[in-house]
Design a protein around this motif. Structure first.
Motif, mmCIF file in Angstrom:
data_model
loop_
_atom_site.group_PDB
_atom_site.id
_atom_site.type_symbol
_atom_site.label_atom_id
_atom_site.label_comp_id
_atom_site.label_asym_id
_atom_site.label_seq_id
_atom_site.Cartn_x
_atom_site.Cartn_y
_atom_site.Cartn_z
ATOM 1 N N ASN A 53 -17.641 17.775 14.368
ATOM 2 C CA ASN A 53 -17.130 17.430 13.451
ATOM 3 C C ASN A 53 -15.660 17.589 14.029
ATOM 4 O OD1 ASN A 53 -18.932 16.945 11.021
ATOM 5 N ND2 ASN A 53 -18.894 18.709 11.117
ATOM 6 N N ILE A 54 -15.059 18.093 14.187
ATOM 7 C CA ILE A 54 -13.552 18.232 14.892
ATOM 8 C C ILE A 54 -13.289 17.406 16.382
ATOM 9 C CG2 ILE A 54 -11.704 18.924 15.540
ATOM 10 C CD1 ILE A 54 -12.996 21.749 14.349
ATOM 11 N N ASP A 55 -14.698 17.359 17.113
ATOM 12 C CA ASP A 55 -14.853 16.796 17.778
ATOM 13 C C ASP A 55 -14.782 15.028 17.509
ATOM 14 O OD1 ASP A 55 -14.773 19.184 19.602
ATOM 15 O OD2 ASP A 55 -17.075 19.045 19.794
ATOM 16 N N ARG A 56 -15.476 14.454 16.681
ATOM 17 C CA ARG A 56 -15.850 12.719 16.270
ATOM 18 C C ARG A 56 -14.205 12.517 16.507
ATOM 19 N NH1 ARG A 56 -18.391 12.624 10.442
ATOM 20 N NH2 ARG A 56 -17.375 10.158 10.475
ATOM 21 N N ILE A 57 -13.724 13.318 15.655
ATOM 22 C CA ILE A 57 -11.568 12.706 15.364
ATOM 23 C C ILE A 57 -11.690 12.343 16.956
ATOM 24 C CG2 ILE A 57 -9.233 12.865 15.196
ATOM 25 C CD1 ILE A 57 -10.573 15.040 12.834
ATOM 26 N N ALA A 58 -11.683 13.150 17.646
ATOM 27 C CA ALA A 58 -11.350 13.152 19.256
ATOM 28 C C ALA A 58 -12.207 11.805 20.217
ATOM 29 C CB ALA A 58 -11.031 14.088 20.683
ATOM 30 N N LYS A 59 -13.882 11.751 19.991
ATOM 31 C CA LYS A 59 -14.150 10.933 19.991
ATOM 32 C C LYS A 59 -13.955 9.203 19.105
ATOM 33 C CE LYS A 59 -18.804 12.365 20.484
ATOM 34 N NZ LYS A 59 -19.320 12.964 19.751
ATOM 35 N N GLU A 60 -13.885 9.528 18.607
ATOM 36 C CA GLU A 60 -13.329 8.190 17.635
ATOM 37 C C GLU A 60 -11.810 7.453 17.058
ATOM 38 O OE1 GLU A 60 -14.839 8.808 14.183
ATOM 39 O OE2 GLU A 60 -16.751 8.628 14.194
ATOM 40 N N GLY A 61 -10.973 8.674 18.559
ATOM 41 C CA GLY A 61 -9.692 8.625 18.629
ATOM 42 C C GLY A 61 -8.786 9.475 20.040
ATOM 43 N N ALA A 62 -8.027 10.448 19.723
ATOM 44 C CA ALA A 62 -7.846 10.840 20.749
ATOM 45 C C ALA A 62 -7.405 12.456 20.281
ATOM 46 C CB ALA A 62 -6.202 10.204 21.688
ATOM 47 N N VAL A 63 -7.515 13.475 21.573
ATOM 48 C CA VAL A 63 -7.494 14.267 22.071
ATOM 49 C C VAL A 63 -5.890 14.993 22.701
ATOM 50 C CG1 VAL A 63 -8.962 14.681 23.763
ATOM 51 C CG2 VAL A 63 -8.293 16.604 22.558
ATOM 52 N N PHE A 64 -5.078 15.310 22.732
ATOM 53 C CA PHE A 64 -4.009 15.498 23.245
ATOM 54 C C PHE A 64 -4.154 17.315 23.853
ATOM 55 C CE2 PHE A 64 -0.627 12.324 22.448
ATOM 56 C CZ PHE A 64 -1.730 11.767 21.850
ATOM 57 N N ARG A 65 -4.161 17.474 25.423
ATOM 58 C CA ARG A 65 -4.502 18.114 25.921
ATOM 59 C C ARG A 65 -3.014 18.745 26.148
ATOM 60 N NH1 ARG A 65 -8.689 18.279 26.623
ATOM 61 N NH2 ARG A 65 -10.705 16.271 26.769
ATOM 62 N N HIS A 66 -1.501 18.107 25.884
ATOM 63 C CA HIS A 66 -0.136 18.848 26.115
ATOM 64 C C HIS A 66 0.027 19.223 24.433
ATOM 65 C CE1 HIS A 66 -1.494 18.263 30.815
ATOM 66 N NE2 HIS A 66 -1.728 19.299 30.665
ATOM 67 N N SER A 67 -0.647 20.046 24.319
ATOM 68 C CA SER A 67 0.064 19.971 23.005
ATOM 69 C C SER A 67 0.389 20.805 22.622
ATOM 70 C CB SER A 67 -1.153 19.721 21.687
ATOM 71 O OG SER A 67 -0.946 20.392 20.235
ATOM 72 N N PRO A 373 -4.147 22.693 19.119
ATOM 73 C CA PRO A 373 -4.589 21.615 19.011
ATOM 74 C C PRO A 373 -3.887 20.390 18.084
ATOM 75 C CG PRO A 373 -5.776 23.311 17.505
ATOM 76 C CD PRO A 373 -4.791 23.841 18.265
ATOM 77 N N PHE A 374 -4.348 19.410 18.696
ATOM 78 C CA PHE A 374 -3.639 18.259 18.165
ATOM 79 C C PHE A 374 -4.781 17.215 18.747
ATOM 80 C CE2 PHE A 374 -1.638 14.139 17.099
ATOM 81 C CZ PHE A 374 -1.002 14.560 16.423
ATOM 82 N N LEU A 375 -5.533 16.657 17.283
ATOM 83 C CA LEU A 375 -6.176 15.353 17.517
ATOM 84 C C LEU A 375 -6.468 14.433 16.396
ATOM 85 C CD1 LEU A 375 -8.329 18.234 17.482
ATOM 86 C CD2 LEU A 375 -10.045 16.840 19.197
ATOM 87 N N ILE A 376 -6.727 12.779 16.698
ATOM 88 C CA ILE A 376 -5.561 12.059 15.879
ATOM 89 C C ILE A 376 -7.212 10.633 15.523
ATOM 90 C CG2 ILE A 376 -4.118 11.559 17.657
ATOM 91 C CD1 ILE A 376 -2.839 10.397 15.320
ATOM 92 N N ARG A 377 -7.529 10.548 14.626
ATOM 93 C CA ARG A 377 -8.181 8.858 14.912
ATOM 94 C C ARG A 377 -7.431 7.617 13.880
ATOM 95 N NH1 ARG A 377 -14.105 8.505 11.798
ATOM 96 N NH2 ARG A 377 -12.712 8.653 9.619
ATOM 97 N N TRP A 378 -7.160 6.850 14.572
ATOM 98 C CA TRP A 378 -6.118 6.356 13.985
ATOM 99 C C TRP A 378 -7.008 4.832 14.046
ATOM 100 C CZ3 TRP A 378 -0.536 5.008 14.944
ATOM 101 C CH2 TRP A 378 0.462 3.954 14.113
ATOM 102 N N PRO A 379 -7.802 3.830 13.406
ATOM 103 C CA PRO A 379 -8.491 3.386 13.069
ATOM 104 C C PRO A 379 -7.505 2.067 13.620
ATOM 105 C CG PRO A 379 -9.184 4.496 11.747
ATOM 106 C CD PRO A 379 -8.102 4.878 12.096
ATOM 107 N N GLY A 380 -7.980 1.090 14.534
ATOM 108 C CA GLY A 380 -7.491 0.560 14.801
ATOM 109 C C GLY A 380 -6.272 0.430 16.163
ATOM 110 N N VAL A 381 -5.671 1.572 15.980
ATOM 111 C CA VAL A 381 -3.807 1.530 17.028
ATOM 112 C C VAL A 381 -5.393 2.615 18.228
ATOM 113 C CG1 VAL A 381 -2.609 3.031 16.997
ATOM 114 C CG2 VAL A 381 -2.662 1.374 15.029
#
Ligand code: CA
Length: 727
Positions: A53-67, A373-381
């Motif tokens: 579920n957490i991975d879904r945020i990255a899949k549909e958005g972004a994961v920051f590796r240097h957070s 960890p920093f994962l973000i989903r921002w539809p449209g962006v």
């Protein structure tokens, strides 16, 4: 979008903004956990668990590796997030501090632009939340089983169930029933899990039971090749993993020489049914372990292996429930048509050691706990599946949320909005930061991690340990596990110098002045004892007429200056509050932590700052600010006391000695702090100097500390001032 924002601004100016916000201003759902390390998240490449579920945020958005966090500990990280400022600016330096809720925070500013704000779950900042339309928080750390929640009216209610699930229920309830659907929202759903003591939910008590989780490569780290302070840690699986709290073994502790005794408070909170499920899951393995221990079959390494498996499985079981929570929240957004207009973030207050370096817990600037960890989903962006290497930090969250909401970002915010990075598909723009600054302040506390700070670039990490004045330098490309500091390798000399410059410049940029940041030296036994003695002394010295405050030169009234003290000051019930080796920041700590006891002297004599010079050749302006802060504390706590502020005494062999010149420059500034009412600047430095500007060893035996003759000169030179002040 832009047009609508302009329209919104216009309507706000008309004062009719309440109903006029454009519908597409995104909601912000901030899902936050406690101590969740990137190593235990699928999207970060976990080798030990799955978090779909957490991975879904990255899949549909972004994961920051240097957070990264700015200060790797629970309360401080939260304060950095709320304010967008480093700890020394928001005042929450260590757990146990109280968050000054009168200061600027991003939720307050979001409210001002029409967002409704809510926080549910772990808060951990002592003061009540301010800037939230709705809140319901755990007291302190909270409990995993049948937790209490503090309500907005201050009352506490206990809820039966598992904390992670209850927080999710409450978040969904608020989304469903509690909010005003006409306004955009910012909801912080903040879990206690997977914080120590890692008590899993009933449904996951046996997850991973028949598996062996792979050990990290550095589980048996010997701490060589780095600061000698690493060895002093008290957070190792080998030596600091307790019988009940961590191992989940039932009391009494059968092997107290092997396991610290600390009971499992969660078990005591459980219902009979919960206890039965718990026992069924743990007891067979526990009994087998105890039998093997009794039979003397287990080597030290066998025990370590068992501890690691117990630890990591419990930790991951707690993580699994957090992942469930994320899934429920994402599903709710979708089912209610809000997914497209809601930014979802998953983060945790810092990283954590999952056995790396032999540790649990956090605090150190090493990668595992520095990373967040920093994962973000921002539809449209964000188009999805983005992996960003931009250097980001938790002080960036506040300005990001403000920019997203169309609010102004106050100048005092130190972080940078991530919006340009997000709109650039995770690529850092050309003018993005090259390095982050980190500082840990919680000295002499649980787990015994020393104060340290440093900088990290994309390849290198520089750490500084003020207690031992050690630098550590890591080349993360060649030594990603940070096992060998290369600060003294000649081939890294230029890199070290460059990073030291970046460190100094970044500290200037963020206005870090350690001379003004309260610091204990309680991890040094000698200091701890002396400080305790001073606290007791000050409790019993309500009649003291003079208090001497300072470092070893003041403490020396009890050594080389003893005879002179007997003559001049003992009859006036003077009190000596000097501790050798103290800098301004330590005196600031002491004066605000009991060193003034019950004293209300007529005169306080202050001489401090020469160790800021001697240890660090610290910038005179910075040292002077430390002195200023001490004066402010004394004025506030002892409003009727006259303060004799001595010029920092001269030191070194001659007039061009760099340290002496540093003190000269400090004096040039602090002279102006005199108000000739309560603060009297007294420069007696000529009394210690020979006509040619040198210092005689008969006055200062090591050209810094006074001899008996030196103390006599001090007393004689000070006497007229004391007389003038009525003594
Ligand atoms: Ca934490």
């Amino acid at each position: 979008m832009k047009k609508l924002l302009v329209l919104a601004t216009f309507l706000m100016l008309l004062g009719s903004y309440r109903t006029a916000w454009p519908a597409d201003r995104p909601n912000i759902l901030f899902i936050f956990s406690d101590d969740h390390a990137c190593q235990a998240i699928g999207a970060y490449g976990s080798k030990i668990n799955k978090t779909p579920n957490i991975d879904r945020i990255a899949k549909e958005g972004a994961v920051f590796r240097h957070s990264f966090c700015a200060n790797s500990i629970c309360g401080p990280s939260r304060a950095c997030i709320l304010t967008g400022k480093h700890s020394h600016k928001n005042g929450f330096l260590r757990n146990g501090n109280r968050f000054d809720s009168s200061q600027m925070t991003f939720p307050k500013l979001l409210q001002q632009v029409g967002y409704q704000t809510a926080i549910i779950g772990k808060w951990h900042l002592s003061s009540d939340p301010v800037g939230f339309d709705y809140w319901e928080i755990l007291p302190g750390q909270g409990s995993y089983y049948n937790p209490d929640f503090i309500q907005m009216d201050g009352s506490r209610k206990r809820f039966e169930g598992y904390c992670t699930d209850l927080i999710t229920d409450k978040a969904i309830d608020w989304l469903q029933e509690g909010r005003d659907a006409d306004k955009p929202f910012m909801l912080m759903c903040q879990h206690k899990a997977p914080h120590r003591n890692w008590a899993p939910p009933p449904r996951y008590l046996t997850l991973f039971q028949d598996q062996e989780i792979p050990e990290p490569a550095t589980l048996r780290d010997d701490y060589s090749g780095r600061s000698k302070l690493l060895k002093e840690n008290e957070m190792s699986l080998a030596r600091h993993f307790s019988w009940g709290h961590d191992m989940k073994l039932k009391e009494p502790n059968l092997f107290p020489d092997r396991f610290p005794s600390l009971g499992n408070g969660e078990y005591r909170r459980m219902t009979a049914e919960q206890k039965a499920a718990w026992d069924a899951a743990y007891e067979p393995e526990n009994q087998a372990f105890i039998e093997a221990m009794k039979a003397g079959k287990l080597t030290d390494d066998d025990i370590l292996k068992f501890k690691y498996q117990r630890y990591i499985k419990d930790y991951l079981r707690c993580v699994q429930a957090v992942d469930d929570s994320v899934g429920r929240l994402l599903n709710w957004l979708e089912d209610n048509g809000l997914a497209d207009n809601t930014i979802v973030i998953y983060s945790s207050d810092q990283g954590f050691y999952l056995g790396e370096h032999g540790w649990y817990d956090k605090r150190w600037m090493f990668e595992e706990s520095l990373k967040m960890p920093f994962l973000i989903r921002w539809p449209g962006v964000l188009t999805g599946g983005i992996e960003s290497d931009a250097l980001i930090q938790n002080i960036d969250y506040a300005p990001t949320f403000l920019e997203i909401a169309g609010a102004e970002i106050p100048e005092e915010i130190q972080g940078r909005s991530l919006v340009p990075v997000l709109k650039n598909n995770g690529q850092a723009p050309a003018d993005w930061r090259d390095a982050i600054y980190y500082a840990y302040y919680e000295n002499a506390a649980v787990h015994n991690v020393p104060v340290h700070d440093g900088v990290r670039t994309d390849r290198y990490k520089l750490m500084y340990f003020p207690r031992t004045r050690e630098w550590n330098l890591f080349d993360l490309e060649r030594d990603p596990q940070e096992l060998n500091s290369v600060h003294d390798e000649p081939s890294y000399a230029e890199i070290l110098a460059g990073l030291q410059k970046r460190y100094r410049d970044l500290r200037k940029f963020y206005e870090v002045n350690t001379a003004t940041i309260p610091a204990t030296r309680g991890d040094e036994p000698g200091w701890r004892q002396r400080n305790q003695l001073l606290i007791e002394r000050a409790q019993q010295a309500a009649d003291a007429q003079i208090a001497f405050i300072g470092d070893s030169i003041t403490q020396g009234w009890e050594g080389a200056g003893k005879k002179v003290w007997e003559e001049f000051y003992a009859p006036r019930q003077a009190i000596n509050l000097g501790i050798g080796g103290d800098r301004t920041e330590h005196v600031i700590w002491r004066l605000t932590h009991g060193n003034l006891g019950r004293i209300q002297p007529k005169v306080a004599v202050l001489m401090i700052g020469t160790n800021n010079t001697g240890h660090l050749l610290q910038d005179p302006q910075e040292v002077a600010q430390g002195v200023r802060k001490i004066l402010d504390i004394l004025r506030e706590k002892l409003p009727d006391t006259h303060i004799v502020l001595h010029a920092v005494f001269p030191r070194g062999p001659h007039e061009m000695d760099l340290m002496r010149l540093n003190n000269v420059a400090i004096n040039q500034i602090i002279r102006r702090y005199a108000d000739d009412e309560f603060i009297h600047y007294v420069d007696i430095n000529d009394h210690f100097l020979e006509p040619d500007g040198t210092i005689s060893r008969s006055v200062m035996h090591d050209l810094l500390h006074l001899t008996e003759a030196g103390y006599r000169r001090w007393a004689n030179a000070l006497e007229p001032t004391l007389k003038e002040l009525g003594l």
